[in-house]
Design a protein around this motif. Structure first.
Motif, PDB file in Angstrom:
ATOM      1  N   ASP A 181       0.859  -1.131   0.052  1.00 24.96           N
ATOM      2  CA  ASP A 181       0.124   0.042   0.039  1.00 24.96           C
ATOM      3  C   ASP A 181       0.969   1.308   0.123  1.00 24.96           C
ATOM      4  O   ASP A 181       0.559   2.325  -0.835  1.00 24.96           O
ATOM      5  CB  ASP A 181      -1.059  -0.204   1.195  1.00 24.96           C
ATOM      6  N   ILE A 182       1.989   1.259   0.727  1.00 21.76           N
ATOM      7  CA  ILE A 182       3.018   2.398   1.085  1.00 21.76           C
ATOM      8  C   ILE A 182       3.457   2.563  -0.513  1.00 21.76           C
ATOM      9  O   ILE A 182       3.695   3.669  -0.938  1.00 21.76           O
ATOM     10  CB  ILE A 182       3.942   2.137   1.794  1.00 21.76           C
ATOM     11  N   ILE A 183       3.889   1.564  -1.093  1.00 25.53           N
ATOM     12  CA  ILE A 183       4.573   1.554  -2.276  1.00 25.53           C
ATOM     13  C   ILE A 183       3.909   2.078  -3.368  1.00 25.53           C
ATOM     14  O   ILE A 183       4.059   3.030  -4.365  1.00 25.53           O
ATOM     15  CB  ILE A 183       5.331   0.339  -2.749  1.00 25.53           C
ATOM     16  N   GLU A 184       2.493   1.598  -3.342  1.00 28.24           N
ATOM     17  CA  GLU A 184       1.675   2.008  -4.450  1.00 28.24           C
ATOM     18  C   GLU A 184       1.341   3.453  -4.439  1.00 28.24           C
ATOM     19  O   GLU A 184       1.087   4.132  -5.514  1.00 28.24           O
ATOM     20  CB  GLU A 184       0.216   1.433  -4.304  1.00 28.24           C
ATOM     21  N   ASN A 185       1.107   4.072  -3.301  1.00 32.12           N
ATOM     22  CA  ASN A 185       0.838   5.234  -3.225  1.00 32.12           C
ATOM     23  C   ASN A 185       2.088   6.174  -3.299  1.00 32.12           C
ATOM     24  O   ASN A 185       1.954   7.450  -3.936  1.00 32.12           O
ATOM     25  CB  ASN A 185       0.251   5.544  -1.611  1.00 32.12           C
ATOM     26  N   PHE A 186       3.308   5.863  -2.977  1.00 28.90           N
ATOM     27  CA  PHE A 186       4.350   6.454  -3.360  1.00 28.90           C
ATOM     28  C   PHE A 186       4.764   6.508  -4.849  1.00 28.90           C
ATOM     29  O   PHE A 186       5.003   7.727  -5.244  1.00 28.90           O
ATOM     30  CB  PHE A 186       5.662   5.508  -2.625  1.00 28.90           C
ATOM     31  N   LEU A 187       4.424   5.559  -5.598  1.00 30.40           N
ATOM     32  CA  LEU A 187       4.465   5.502  -7.223  1.00 30.40           C
ATOM     33  C   LEU A 187       3.548   6.762  -7.685  1.00 30.40           C
ATOM     34  O   LEU A 187       3.957   7.169  -8.689  1.00 30.40           O
ATOM     35  CB  LEU A 187       4.519   4.198  -7.610  1.00 30.40           C
ATOM     36  N   LYS A 188       2.639   6.855  -6.936  1.00 33.16           N
ATOM     37  CA  LYS A 188       1.409   7.868  -7.464  1.00 33.16           C
ATOM     38  C   LYS A 188       2.069   9.446  -7.646  1.00 33.16           C
ATOM     39  O   LYS A 188       1.695   9.886  -8.008  1.00 33.16           O
ATOM     40  CB  LYS A 188       0.341   7.853  -7.103  1.00 33.16           C
ATOM     41  N   GLU A 189       3.024   9.464  -6.571  1.00 27.85           N
ATOM     42  CA  GLU A 189       3.251  10.699  -6.120  1.00 27.85           C
ATOM     43  C   GLU A 189       4.992  11.235  -6.716  1.00 27.85           C
ATOM     44  O   GLU A 189       5.458  12.090  -6.496  1.00 27.85           O
ATOM     45  CB  GLU A 189       3.244  11.017  -4.836  1.00 27.85           C
ATOM     46  N   THR A 190       5.475  10.209  -7.400  1.00 30.08           N
ATOM     47  CA  THR A 190       6.909  10.261  -7.710  1.00 30.08           C
ATOM     48  C   THR A 190       7.132   9.945  -9.235  1.00 30.08           C
ATOM     49  O   THR A 190       6.181   9.175  -9.950  1.00 30.08           O
ATOM     50  CB  THR A 190       7.777   9.552  -6.992  1.00 30.08           C
ATOM     51  N   GLU A 191       7.993  10.088  -9.944  1.00 34.15           N
ATOM     52  CA  GLU A 191       8.296   9.800 -11.152  1.00 34.15           C
ATOM     53  C   GLU A 191       9.573   8.774 -11.336  1.00 34.15           C
ATOM     54  O   GLU A 191      10.257   8.442 -12.193  1.00 34.15           O
ATOM     55  CB  GLU A 191       8.669  10.739 -11.891  1.00 34.15           C
ATOM     56  N   ALA A 192       9.481   7.992 -10.146  1.00 28.07           N
ATOM     57  CA  ALA A 192      10.682   6.892 -10.108  1.00 28.07           C
ATOM     58  C   ALA A 192      10.524   5.593 -11.372  1.00 28.07           C
ATOM     59  O   ALA A 192       9.233   5.399 -11.518  1.00 28.07           O
ATOM     60  CB  ALA A 192      10.532   6.135  -8.608  1.00 28.07           C
ATOM     61  N   ASP A 193      11.476   5.394 -11.881  1.00 27.70           N
ATOM     62  CA  ASP A 193      11.584   4.255 -12.633  1.00 27.70           C
ATOM     63  C   ASP A 193      12.036   2.822 -12.073  1.00 27.70           C
ATOM     64  O   ASP A 193      11.465   1.941 -12.100  1.00 27.70           O
ATOM     65  CB  ASP A 193      12.316   4.366 -14.055  1.00 27.70           C
ATOM     66  N   VAL A 194      13.012   3.272 -11.141  1.00 24.98           N
ATOM     67  CA  VAL A 194      13.474   2.020 -10.264  1.00 24.98           C
ATOM     68  C   VAL A 194      13.270   2.646  -8.940  1.00 24.98           C
ATOM     69  O   VAL A 194      13.643   3.711  -8.388  1.00 24.98           O
ATOM     70  CB  VAL A 194      14.665   1.899 -10.558  1.00 24.98           C
ATOM     71  N   VAL A 195      12.614   1.799  -8.035  1.00 25.27           N
ATOM     72  CA  VAL A 195      12.579   1.831  -6.537  1.00 25.27           C
ATOM     73  C   VAL A 195      13.601   1.187  -5.735  1.00 25.27           C
ATOM     74  O   VAL A 195      13.659   0.050  -5.881  1.00 25.27           O
ATOM     75  CB  VAL A 195      11.160   1.686  -5.958  1.00 25.27           C
ATOM     76  N   LEU A 196      14.391   2.039  -4.825  1.00 22.71           N
ATOM     77  CA  LEU A 196      15.212   1.384  -3.833  1.00 22.71           C
ATOM     78  C   LEU A 196      14.657   1.581  -2.507  1.00 22.71           C
ATOM     79  O   LEU A 196      14.502   2.700  -1.943  1.00 22.71           O
ATOM     80  CB  LEU A 196      16.625   2.232  -3.982  1.00 22.71           C
ATOM     81  N   LEU A 197      13.998   0.494  -2.026  1.00 24.28           N
ATOM     82  CA  LEU A 197      13.406   0.526  -0.775  1.00 24.28           C
ATOM     83  C   LEU A 197      14.332   0.151   0.354  1.00 24.28           C
ATOM     84  O   LEU A 197      14.822  -0.961   0.340  1.00 24.28           O
ATOM     85  CB  LEU A 197      12.183  -0.381  -0.992  1.00 24.28           C
ATOM     86  N   VAL A 198      14.460   1.043   1.266  1.00 28.86           N
ATOM     87  CA  VAL A 198      15.297   0.831   2.324  1.00 28.86           C
ATOM     88  C   VAL A 198      14.681   0.793   3.690  1.00 28.86           C
ATOM     89  O   VAL A 198      13.972   1.962   3.962  1.00 28.86           O
ATOM     90  CB  VAL A 198      16.509   1.558   2.151  1.00 28.86           C
ATOM     91  N   HIS A 199      14.542  -0.014   4.639  1.00 26.69           N
ATOM     92  CA  HIS A 199      14.223   0.176   5.768  1.00 26.69           C
ATOM     93  C   HIS A 199      15.353   0.044   6.789  1.00 26.69           C
ATOM     94  O   HIS A 199      16.132  -0.501   6.778  1.00 26.69           O
ATOM     95  CB  HIS A 199      13.412  -1.306   6.407  1.00 26.69           C
ATOM     96  N   PRO A 200      15.456   1.248   7.566  1.00 29.83           N
ATOM     97  CA  PRO A 200      16.619   1.548   8.503  1.00 29.83           C
ATOM     98  C   PRO A 200      16.833   0.629   9.601  1.00 29.83           C
ATOM     99  O   PRO A 200      16.394   0.789  10.625  1.00 29.83           O
ATOM    100  CB  PRO A 200      16.393   2.893   8.958  1.00 29.83           C
ATOM    101  N   LYS A 201      17.509  -0.445   9.226  1.00 28.67           N
ATOM    102  CA  LYS A 201      17.624  -1.700  10.432  1.00 28.67           C
ATOM    103  C   LYS A 201      19.222  -2.126  10.407  1.00 28.67           C
ATOM    104  O   LYS A 201      19.434  -2.793  11.364  1.00 28.67           O
ATOM    105  CB  LYS A 201      16.689  -2.779  10.188  1.00 28.67           C
ATOM    106  N   CYS A 202      19.888  -1.848   9.396  1.00 28.26           N
ATOM    107  CA  CYS A 202      21.183  -2.313   9.249  1.00 28.26           C
ATOM    108  C   CYS A 202      22.400  -1.189   9.203  1.00 28.26           C
ATOM    109  O   CYS A 202      22.465  -0.707   8.403  1.00 28.26           O
ATOM    110  CB  CYS A 202      21.327  -3.302   7.970  1.00 28.26           C
ATOM    111  N   PRO A 203      22.887  -1.132  10.467  1.00 23.55           N
ATOM    112  CA  PRO A 203      24.032   0.236  10.542  1.00 23.55           C
ATOM    113  C   PRO A 203      25.321  -0.118   9.775  1.00 23.55           C
ATOM    114  O   PRO A 203      25.772   0.837   9.620  1.00 23.55           O
ATOM    115  CB  PRO A 203      24.108   0.094  11.916  1.00 23.55           C
ATOM    116  N   PHE A 204      25.570  -1.170   9.298  1.00 23.31           N
ATOM    117  CA  PHE A 204      26.903  -1.547   8.791  1.00 23.31           C
ATOM    118  C   PHE A 204      26.787  -1.705   7.238  1.00 23.31           C
ATOM    119  O   PHE A 204      27.900  -2.382   6.855  1.00 23.31           O
ATOM    120  CB  PHE A 204      27.659  -2.551   9.660  1.00 23.31           C
TER     121      PHE A 204
END
Length: 238
Positions: free
Chosen positions: A90-113
């Protein structure tokens, strides 16, 4: 590399309910003086292929977590997307409606290294068309069980425990980084396609902050000077 626009999506929930025993407000806890979400922006801004880094949240105050020198965009999302029943799709779907991204790099902040070159590798594989998607994962050659039954071995042979070297490895998604095209998501509503590139990370780089003891271990690693991520030490690009 094609002319595809690569946009990094960092979704942020103000009061996300993490599983029991997990660190609360994980994205905002500080590791070595920087919150996990700030460390993620610091990592991504050192990757040439990324055209824009977007914090996608209903809470504008998240920007107070970032140093003024960091380059990113803030895109406010509707508060209805904060509901606990909302899926990442749902998050991605709405995000794509509001951006012109051709490729999405989805990052969840959980790996500090994480290292920039690992992220770059995934972007390149997808942007060049070699794979339709990419994600970070880990491979384990251990005796594994699922739902009370052996997963990659058998109990049929009496008195013979299989050698670990002969086991089929069990692969786990790290749930930290995914790369996929707009075309893939809009046609399948999935972030992983039928031809994914699996980027295997070592234990150190793939280390995830989830529980309190993970946080304590990460602090010990940084205090011992073992965090060699150049982008966080001010040494520029890799």
């Amino acid at each position: 590399m094609s002319d595809m626009k690569v946009v990094a999506l960092i979704p942020y929930w103000d009061e996300y309910r993490f599983p029991e025993q997990s660190v609360s407000n994980r994205d905002t806890i500080k590791i070595g003086g920087h919150s996990l979400i700030e460390r993620t922006v610091m990592l991504l801004q050192d990757i040439d292929q990324v055209d824009d880094i977007v914090i996608y949240s209903s809470n504008e105050q998240v920007q107070e977590l970032f140093d003024d020198s960091l380059k990113y965009s803030f895109l406010k999302r509707d508060e209805s997307l904060d509901h606990e029943n909302i899926s990442i799709e749902d998050i991605i779907e709405n995000f794509l409606k509001e951006t012109e991204a051709d490729v999405v790099l989805l990052v969840h902040p959980k790996c500090p290294f994480l290292r920039p070159d690992s992220v770059q590798d995934c972007i390149n594989k997808v942007a060049r068309g070699s794979f339709d998607s990419a994600f970070f994962c880990s491979k384990h050659k251990k005796l594994a069980w699922f739902n009370g039954k052996p997963l990659n071995h058998s109990l049929i042979s009496k008195g013979h425990t299989p050698s670990l070297s002969t086991l089929e490895p069990v692969i786990f998604e790290s749930s930290s980084v995914y790369v996929f095209t707009r075309k893939l998501f809009e046609s399948t509503r999935r972030r992983i396609g039928s031809n994914p590139y699996m980027k295997f990370l070592g234990h150190f780089e793939g280390f995830e902050i989830d529980r309190i003891d993970d946080y304590e271990i990460a602090e010990l690693i940084i205090n011992a000077g073992l965090d060699v991520t150049e982008s966080l030490n001010g040494n520029g690009k890799h």
